[in-house]
Design a protein around this motif. Structure first.
Motif, PDB file in Angstrom:
ATOM      1  N   HIS A  61       1.185  -1.307  -0.103  1.00 38.87           N
ATOM      2  CA  HIS A  61       0.278  -0.282  -0.326  1.00 38.87           C
ATOM      3  C   HIS A  61       0.292   1.107   0.088  1.00 38.87           C
ATOM      4  N   LEU A  62       2.413   1.078  -0.258  1.00 42.76           N
ATOM      5  CA  LEU A  62       3.051   2.206   0.163  1.00 42.76           C
ATOM      6  C   LEU A  62       2.861   3.155  -1.604  1.00 42.76           C
ATOM      7  N   ASN A  63       3.467   4.085  -1.206  1.00 46.60           N
ATOM      8  CA  ASN A  63       3.231   5.290  -2.636  1.00 46.60           C
ATOM      9  C   ASN A  63       4.902   4.871  -3.022  1.00 46.60           C
ATOM     10  N   GLU A  64       4.914   4.830  -4.276  1.00 49.16           N
ATOM     11  CA  GLU A  64       5.515   4.645  -5.378  1.00 49.16           C
ATOM     12  C   GLU A  64       7.258   5.357  -4.755  1.00 49.16           C
ATOM     13  N   ASN A  65       7.446   6.535  -4.320  1.00 54.81           N
ATOM     14  CA  ASN A  65       8.804   7.466  -3.888  1.00 54.81           C
ATOM     15  C   ASN A  65       9.130   6.133  -2.451  1.00 54.81           C
ATOM     16  N   GLY A  66       7.649   6.190  -1.476  1.00 52.31           N
ATOM     17  CA  GLY A  66       8.573   5.576  -0.474  1.00 52.31           C
ATOM     18  C   GLY A  66       8.546   4.240  -1.194  1.00 52.31           C
ATOM     19  N   PHE A  67       8.069   3.390  -2.069  1.00 49.83           N
ATOM     20  CA  PHE A  67       9.059   2.194  -2.893  1.00 49.83           C
ATOM     21  C   PHE A  67      10.430   1.752  -2.996  1.00 49.83           C
ATOM     22  N   TRP A  68      10.382   2.955  -3.517  1.00 50.29           N
ATOM     23  CA  TRP A  68      11.560   3.165  -4.190  1.00 50.29           C
ATOM     24  C   TRP A  68      12.752   3.577  -3.136  1.00 50.29           C
ATOM     25  N   HIS A  69      12.828   3.945  -2.336  1.00 49.42           N
ATOM     26  CA  HIS A  69      13.472   4.246  -0.705  1.00 49.42           C
ATOM     27  C   HIS A  69      14.089   2.879  -0.246  1.00 49.42           C
ATOM     28  N   VAL A  70      12.299   2.812   0.434  1.00 55.40           N
ATOM     29  CA  VAL A  70      12.241   0.908   0.764  1.00 55.40           C
ATOM     30  C   VAL A  70      13.433   0.376   0.187  1.00 55.40           C
ATOM     31  N   LEU A  71      13.219   0.102  -0.759  1.00 60.44           N
ATOM     32  CA  LEU A  71      14.488  -0.442  -1.635  1.00 60.44           C
ATOM     33  C   LEU A  71      15.802   0.028  -1.932  1.00 60.44           C
ATOM     34  N   GLU A  72      16.186   1.243  -1.484  1.00 64.22           N
ATOM     35  CA  GLU A  72      17.785   1.784  -0.770  1.00 64.22           C
ATOM     36  C   GLU A  72      17.279   1.295   0.364  1.00 64.22           C
ATOM     37  N   LEU A  73      16.559   0.906   1.527  1.00 63.52           N
ATOM     38  CA  LEU A  73      17.454   1.054   3.090  1.00 63.52           C
ATOM     39  C   LEU A  73      17.668  -0.690   3.280  1.00 63.52           C
ATOM     40  N   SER A  74      16.623  -1.200   2.680  1.00 63.26           N
ATOM     41  CA  SER A  74      16.642  -2.384   2.508  1.00 63.26           C
ATOM     42  C   SER A  74      17.492  -3.137   2.413  1.00 63.26           C
ATOM     43  N   GLU A  75      18.216  -4.189   3.424  1.00 64.09           N
ATOM     44  CA  GLU A  75      19.196  -4.920   3.528  1.00 64.09           C
ATOM     45  C   GLU A  75      19.332  -5.950   2.876  1.00 64.09           C
TER      46      GLU A  75
END
Length: 317
Positions: free
Chosen positions: A176-190
């Motif tokens: 349910h996350l917005n698209e910019n949040g999606f990309w931010h998660v991918l940057e951060l998650s190991e």
């Protein structure tokens, strides 16, 4: 085709259990999901979501979330011959169990933690192993898909949540996350992430669906999309059938790789279902449709369950 075990990445049946409108033990009670029908469909692992309804947000979200978690825990504890909780690698290694369904508790909406990171550790101790960062609205972690115009990334708290979920061994759900949040998660998650109940935007331009770029990125990061059975996510207009579910599965497999696609029914969380997928017992027909669509036995095993198992094996501690 021969039976294969199934992992379903999302259902909302806990809410009915909490309201005492269904026991989830009798098909005659109606609804989309219950234990007997899930067993008949060879469900081996069911993600059960604690969906925090909008009327409880923000002030009562934590209380409602904890109530739903307790409801699910009690359900599993009272039916040990039919259900068991998935909390770690040892539990995961029991899948498939010939007599019991594994239950993985998730929470749909980061509102459960309010603005307190320590609440994440508390729900982890209570058995929760997946968290949808947002529902469709904004919360203290980030913005849901209804806030697309803001183009916001995660908040500072949202970033702390990602890091802590990685440390604990919790699956990050971006459905349910917005698209910019999606990309931010991918940057951060190991670790790999999931959109446990979403579909392909190119086939149906609903804000809840994922673009080709998002699908490819999930594939590159070893993540997964659980295809949602909500007719509104599958097709813009006209009647929706099982073939539309197959169409999204086929498309995601083509764009992101067959190892990136799974099932995320959203049973008991959707008002309508595709024709031919009225409840969980119909899943065998969907697998037959995948055979007719040209998927090999190995690919169907991946889609039906092994992709989710691979993801969880890399995330749970």
């Amino acid at each position: 085709m021969d039976k294969v075990f199934i992992v379903d990445g999302h259902c909302d049946s806990i809410g009915y259990l909490s309201s005492q409108t269904r026991t989830l033990l009798l098909p005659s009670e109606g609804g989309h999901w219950d234990v007997p029908r899930a067993k008949s469909a060879d469900i081996s692992l069911q993600f059960m979501a604690a969906f925090i309804e909008s009327k409880f947000k923000p002030s009562l979200a934590t209380l409602r979330g904890l109530e739903l978690i307790e409801t699910a825990q009690r359900f599993v504890e009272e039916n040990p011959d039919q259900l068991f909780l998935i909390k770690n690698q040892s539990d995961l290694n029991q899948i498939p169990d010939p007599t019991r369904i594994g239950v993985l508790l998730s929470v749909e909406g980061g509102e459960i933690i309010g603005e307190n990171l320590f609440m994440l550790d508390i729900i982890y101790r209570l058995g929760v192993r997946a968290l949808g960062l947002t529902w469709n609205q904004r919360n203290a972690l980030g913005d849901g898909v209804w806030e697309r115009e803001t183009k916001s990334r995660l908040t500072n708290l949202g970033q702390d949540v990602i890091r802590r979920m990685n440390q604990l061994g919790m699956l990050i759900d971006v459905s349910h996350l917005n698209e910019n949040g999606f990309w931010h998660v991918l940057e951060l998650s190991e670790y790999p992430i999931a959109a446990t109940h979403s579909c392909a935007y190119s086939l149906c331009p609903n804000s809840r669906n994922l673009t080709d770029s998002q699908l490819r990125a999930l594939g590159e990061h070893k993540g997964i999309v659980g295809v949602n059975f909500n007719p509104g996510f599958l097709k813009e207009n006209g009647p929706v059938t099982r073939k539309d579910v197959v169409r999204h599965i086929s498309y995601i497999a083509e764009v992101a790789g067959v190892e990136t696609v799974g099932l995320g029914s959203d049973f008991d969380g959707i008002e309508e279902t595709p024709d031919g997928l009225e409840n969980v017992s119909d899943l065998s027909y969907l697998l037959d449709d995948l055979t007719k669509a040209g998927f090999s036995t190995k690919e169907i095993e991946q889609i039906s369950g092994r992709n989710f198992m691979r993801l969880l094996s890399g995330v749970l501690k």
